[in-house]
Design a protein around this motif. Structure first.
Motif, short mmCIF file in Angstrom:
data_model
loop_
_atom_site.label_atom_id
_atom_site.label_comp_id
_atom_site.label_asym_id
_atom_site.label_seq_id
_atom_site.Cartn_x
_atom_site.Cartn_y
_atom_site.Cartn_z
N LEU A 29 -4.52 2.37 -9.86
CA LEU A 29 -5.01 1.00 -9.76
C LEU A 29 -4.08 -0.01 -10.42
O LEU A 29 -3.70 -1.02 -9.82
CB LEU A 29 -6.41 0.91 -10.38
N ALA A 30 -3.71 0.22 -11.69
CA ALA A 30 -2.84 -0.73 -12.39
C ALA A 30 -1.47 -0.82 -11.71
O ALA A 30 -0.87 -1.89 -11.64
CB ALA A 30 -2.68 -0.32 -13.85
N SER A 31 -1.00 0.30 -11.18
CA SER A 31 0.28 0.29 -10.48
C SER A 31 0.18 -0.51 -9.17
O SER A 31 1.14 -1.18 -8.78
CB SER A 31 0.73 1.73 -10.18
N LEU A 32 -0.97 -0.42 -8.50
CA LEU A 32 -1.17 -1.20 -7.29
C LEU A 32 -1.15 -2.69 -7.61
O LEU A 32 -0.56 -3.50 -6.87
CB LEU A 32 -2.50 -0.82 -6.65
N ILE A 33 -1.77 -3.08 -8.72
CA ILE A 33 -1.77 -4.49 -9.13
C ILE A 33 -0.34 -4.95 -9.40
O ILE A 33 0.07 -6.05 -8.98
CB ILE A 33 -2.65 -4.67 -10.38
N GLU A 34 0.44 -4.12 -10.06
CA GLU A 34 1.83 -4.47 -10.34
C GLU A 34 2.63 -4.58 -9.04
O GLU A 34 3.45 -5.50 -8.88
CB GLU A 34 2.46 -3.42 -11.26
N ALA A 35 2.39 -3.68 -8.10
CA ALA A 35 3.10 -3.74 -6.81
C ALA A 35 2.76 -5.03 -6.07
O ALA A 35 3.62 -5.64 -5.43
CB ALA A 35 2.74 -2.53 -5.96
N LEU A 36 1.51 -5.46 -6.15
CA LEU A 36 1.10 -6.71 -5.50
C LEU A 36 1.79 -7.91 -6.15
O LEU A 36 2.34 -8.78 -5.46
CB LEU A 36 -0.42 -6.86 -5.59
N VAL A 37 1.77 -7.96 -7.47
CA VAL A 37 2.32 -9.12 -8.17
C VAL A 37 3.83 -9.24 -7.97
O VAL A 37 4.37 -10.34 -7.88
CB VAL A 37 1.97 -9.06 -9.67
N THR A 38 4.52 -8.12 -7.89
CA THR A 38 5.98 -8.15 -7.73
C THR A 38 6.42 -8.24 -6.28
O THR A 38 7.62 -8.23 -6.00
CB THR A 38 6.61 -6.90 -8.39
N THR A 94 0.83 -1.21 0.00
CA THR A 94 0.00 0.00 0.00
C THR A 94 0.86 1.26 0.00
O THR A 94 0.56 2.23 -0.71
CB THR A 94 -0.93 0.00 1.23
N GLU A 95 1.93 1.26 0.77
CA GLU A 95 2.82 2.42 0.81
C GLU A 95 3.50 2.64 -0.54
O GLU A 95 3.69 3.77 -0.98
CB GLU A 95 3.85 2.24 1.91
N GLU A 96 3.89 1.55 -1.19
CA GLU A 96 4.48 1.67 -2.53
C GLU A 96 3.45 2.25 -3.50
O GLU A 96 3.78 3.06 -4.37
CB GLU A 96 4.95 0.30 -3.02
N SER A 97 2.19 1.82 -3.34
CA SER A 97 1.13 2.33 -4.20
C SER A 97 0.91 3.83 -3.96
O SER A 97 0.62 4.57 -4.89
CB SER A 97 -0.17 1.56 -3.91
N LYS A 98 1.08 4.28 -2.72
CA LYS A 98 0.88 5.69 -2.41
C LYS A 98 1.88 6.56 -3.17
O LYS A 98 1.54 7.66 -3.62
CB LYS A 98 1.03 5.92 -0.90
N ALA A 99 3.08 6.06 -3.31
CA ALA A 99 4.09 6.82 -4.06
C ALA A 99 3.70 7.00 -5.51
O ALA A 99 4.17 7.91 -6.18
CB ALA A 99 5.44 6.10 -3.95
N ASN A 100 2.81 6.11 -6.02
CA ASN A 100 2.31 6.19 -7.39
C ASN A 100 0.89 6.76 -7.44
O ASN A 100 0.13 6.46 -8.36
CB ASN A 100 2.33 4.81 -8.05
N ASP A 101 0.55 7.55 -6.42
CA ASP A 101 -0.75 8.23 -6.36
C ASP A 101 -1.91 7.24 -6.32
O ASP A 101 -3.00 7.52 -6.81
CB ASP A 101 -0.92 9.17 -7.56
N TYR A 102 -1.68 6.08 -5.73
CA TYR A 102 -2.70 5.04 -5.59
C TYR A 102 -3.35 4.69 -6.93
O TYR A 102 -4.56 4.47 -7.02
CB TYR A 102 -3.78 5.48 -4.60
#
Length: 823
Positions: free
Chosen positions: A807-816, A797-805
């Motif tokens: 959605l697609a970036s959050l999915i990528e952060a989860l998968v990696t 979630t914190e990594e996603s915050k750096a990308n302005d939350y």
């Protein structure tokens, strides 16, 4: 804990009763299995929560419970002074659940003892709920299991069959597969999707039918065109007369609104396969009114083949076409105009026994139902059918692509090895092929042809655990992480709901898929693929519990405008909205509030938004006086949290806590009375006023202080999501009362209405992002999240915050993340 299949081997019975023997039988694991992982989680959790246990719960017990439930006295065989948390013990956790139920209901402490404050009850109850949820989700974790099995959902099964063999198998038909159960809205949780005897029979039958169609061992099926003219469907006895009068090619069928105004006609399908269904027709739309809505369905099995609005002038008919999969057999077909309308009382044409066939709206006679005014302008939505064609089966190549691919070799062992490798999504072992060869050899001994014999082996592949389940782990060695082949399947079924493609399997073969850079690139590629539409539809359906839309059909007297088309459009808005955010890599904040939505004409009518035409969902800009924006004011969400008669603020609040805030409330105590029905002579009261009376009970106050404000904020929306400023009340005296959607959250923050509440939720965007991350991980990993997952979820979630939350970036952060790679 994850669900294990009844057998670890194939389910198929071969010729002469030959059975593909499993390598070893699998024991069905009990729901409260004792595993090393749950023991570890239990001990870790006790350490992490010991401050609350000793500082909050034990003092509460000391003051209110120990007098009757300590070492000296155990009323009801319950002792609480020394009770600990042990997630691996169903008995201990059952005691905690009993305690929570009793303090919530007011049974503990007894009436003659001092009552705890509502906030005390709330704090203790919330803490117990957290422990119970940890125990439940810990049972779904596969850590500590040598091999975990997670069954494919029926939609995943259908998609996998399509990509493996090119067959569009209808899993939702009566001959398909049983419906999947859900866990908190999610339909793909491993411990919930068990294998029953009914499944075994269905899988055997499905595999046989699928292989018959895919391999087509018979000669090439003859393509047939079945054409229905209007007089074939309604005036067949007058065909020669109409032709002699020169109107044989002008006869048409008119279908006015209301579902039961057409006959049924039988179509006989000789060969199973894909067919092109074409209808030539017009659709008359009254000025300022709705377009007629075509619906073609097989009434005997309740399967819709085509459904869409038709807006075409009488003299300029259009052709509507769909590719449909039909099983050989005879089916009654109904073609209806599903727009609600007045009962035509059988006066549609009085075609039976009269030569007065319908050719144009100008050919109507006085005793027939009026379709137009005196200027021949439509007065109601009307379909005019010219012809219906059934063209098929459509064979893209002969022999079929699957036949060519499978029988490219004349060696049965090679055929089975190649097919099993693709179907099982991993390399196969020699001993597995030997088991598959047993029914093949037996069939050959009985004199069957090579193709028939090989089909028996292919049946074994499709009915094996390795096809029906996602297997994670190795019985020979323990591993905390997935292999690259297992990772390929987890990723593919996460984003595509189907088997991995050649690229994913090739990367797995090279041992590169687990690398973060490679995974990130694959996520981008897969989300850009058309198959990602499966994720865009499936995840929001399950996250937001959209399967509940229409569960309580609205009362037709209270909501006469509600129809099937509106219900479908409600769900389509939410799915289209999610898909649009995903495609643009938009921020999660848009789910809470937005200045746009996805809408079609039917939903626009419902919302009171003008200027929208057409059946397809389209993105539109919203104005403040539209009273929409984000998920929370969409009709699908507002209706699924209501019932068939009225809105339910409590249900809406519970849904908010579960799906948006990520902190579900404890279950209500048993025998909670319903809101009182007012006296017909009493002053009309709103649902809010009734809730205030309910909340006056101290046993209800604590939970309802958290739940009710979240639902009350949306009181301006009725049971089907329409905006209003007063609450329409049937019983009582006086004017309908004005609504007051204001409230106060438990932390003291006040709001005036739903717009203000959405602003508060946006202030708490970190909490919302954490809730969405939890839901994504639950969907992807096919299990609930446990205490041991929290730190990793927080990092994602914190990594996603750096990308302005986004959605697609959050999915990528989860998968990696390491969480996705973990078993």
């Amino acid at each position: 804990m994850t669900a294990a299949p009844e057998h670890s081997g194939a389910l198929h019975k071969g010729p002469a009763g030959t059975v593909l023997s499993p390598d070893r039988p699998m024991t069905r694991l009990p729901i409260f299995a004792l595993t090393a992982s749950t023991l570890l989680i239990s001990h870790t959790l006790m350490g992490a929560e010991s401050r609350e246990l000793t500082g909050l719960v034990r003092p509460f017990f000391q003051e209110h419970c120990n007098k009757c439930h300590d070492a000296k006295k155990q009323k009801g065989d319950l002792r609480v002074d020394n009770l600990v948390v042990d997630l691996q013990s169903p008995k201990i956790m059952g005691q905690w659940e009993e305690i929570m139920s009793r303090i919530n209901s007011g049974d503990m402490p007894p009436d003659d003892e001092a009552r705890p404050k509502p906030e005390q009850i709330s704090a203790v109850s919330d803490w117990i709920v957290q422990q119970l949820r940890e125990a439940e989700t810990a049972r779904q974790s596969s850590a500590g299991e040598r091999v975990a099995f997670r069954k494919l959902t029926r939609d995943e099964y259908a998609n996998t069959i399509r990509d493996l063999l090119g067959v569009n198998f209808d899993v939702k038909a009566p001959t398909g597969l049983p419906e999947d159960p859900d866990w908190k809205g999610f339909e793909r949780i491993g411990s919930v999707l068990t294998l029953s005897p009914a499944h075994v029979e269905k899988y055997l039958s499905a595999a046989d039918a699928i292989l018959d169609e895919a391999l087509s061992l018979r000669p090439e099926p003859k393509r047939e065109v079945i054409r229905w003219e209007a007089f074939d469907m309604r005036w067949k006895g007058f065909k020669e007369e109409y032709q002699s009068r020169g109107i044989g090619d002008k006869v048409r069928i008119e279908i006015v609104p209301r579902n039961y105004t057409t006959d049924s006609w039988n179509v006989e399908i000789k060969t199973t396969g894909d067919y092109l269904l074409r209808l030539k027709l017009s659709g008359l739309r009254p000025e300022g009114g709705r377009a007629p809505r075509l619906k073609v369905y097989m009434s005997s099995i309740n399967t819709t083949l085509i459904e869409q609005d038709v807006d075409a002038p009488e003299d300029k008919p259009i052709t509507v076409e769909a590719r449909v999969h039909l099983v050989a057999g005879k089916y009654p077909i109904r073609i209806i105009n599903s727009v609600p309308g007045p009962n035509p009382e059988g006066r549609r044409s009085r075609h039976s026994g009269t030569p007065n066939a319908f050719t144009t709206t100008r050919s109507r006679v006085p005793w027939q139902l009026k379709l137009t005014d005196d200027d021949f302008k439509p007065i109601q939505p009307t379909l005019i059918i010219d012809t219906v064609e059934w063209d098929g089966p459509i064979v893209d190549s002969w022999p079929t692509k699957a036949h060519q691919q499978i029988y490219s070799s004349k060696d049965a062992r090679e055929i089975l090895t190649n097919f099993a490798t693709r179907a099982w999504r991993r390399p196969v072992q020699a001993r597995e092929i030997e088991r598959l060869m047993q029914p093949v050899n037996k069939s050959l001994e009985l004199g069957d042809s090579f193709e028939v014999a090989v089909k028996n082996g292919l049946m074994g592949v499709l009915c094996s655990k390795s096809f029906l389940y996602l297997e994670e782990g190795d019985a020979a060695k323990a591993s905390p992480t997935l292999s690259d082949y297992e990772l390929a399947s987890r990723l593919s079924y996460f984003l595509w709901s189907t088997m991995p493609d050649a690229r994913l399997l090739d990367l797995a073969k090279q041992g590169k898929l687990h690398e973060a850079k490679t995974l990130g690139a694959e996520v981008k590629r897969m989300l850009a693929d058309a198959k990602a539409q499966e994720f865009a539809d499936s995840f929001p359906r399950q996250w937001l519990q959209l399967r509940k839309v229409g569960m309580f059909p609205p009362d037709k007297e209270l909501y006469p405008d509600y129809d099937e088309n509106l219900e479908q459009s409600m769900v389509a808005e939410t799915l289209g909205f999610f898909n649009e955010v995903l495609k643009r890599n938009g921020s999660l904040r848009e789910f809470l509030d937005s200045d746009w939505t996805m809408i079609n004409e039917r939903l626009a009518m419902h919302y009171g938004i003008e200027g929208i035409r057409g059946d397809q969902m389209q993105r539109i800009a919203l104005k403040p006086d539209d009273h929409r924006g984000g998920l929370l004011t969409q009709a699908s969400v507002l209706s699924l949290t209501s019932d068939g008669t009225r809105h339910r603020p409590v249900h809406r609040g519970v849904w908010m806590l579960e799906s948006i805030i990520g902190k579900p409330p404890p279950p209500p105590p048993a025998n909670v009375p319903a809101l009182s029905t007012p006296d017909a002579k009493a002053k009309k009261t709103t649902v809010l006023e009734k809730l205030e009376q309910h909340r006056a009970d101290p046993n209800c106050t604590a939970c309802h202080n958290k739940i009710d404000p979240l639902g009350i904020a949306f009181d301006n929306y009725d049971a089907i999501g329409r905006w209003r400023t007063v609450e329409t009340i049937k019983d009582g005296t006086g004017a309908d009362p004005t609504l007051d959607p204001s409230g106060v959250l438990p932390d003291g923050r006040k709001f005036a209405d739903s717009v203000a509440l959405k602003m508060i939720l946006l202030e708490d965007e970190d909490k919302f992002a954490a809730a969405v991350t939890d839901k994504l991980a639950t969907y992807a990993l096919r299990r609930g999240m446990t205490f041991s997952d929290r730190e990793e979820l927080k990092r994602i979630t914190e990594e996603s915050k750096a990308n302005d939350y986004k959605l697609a970036s959050l999915i990528e952060a989860l998968v990696t993340s390491p969480l996705f790679l973990k078993r």
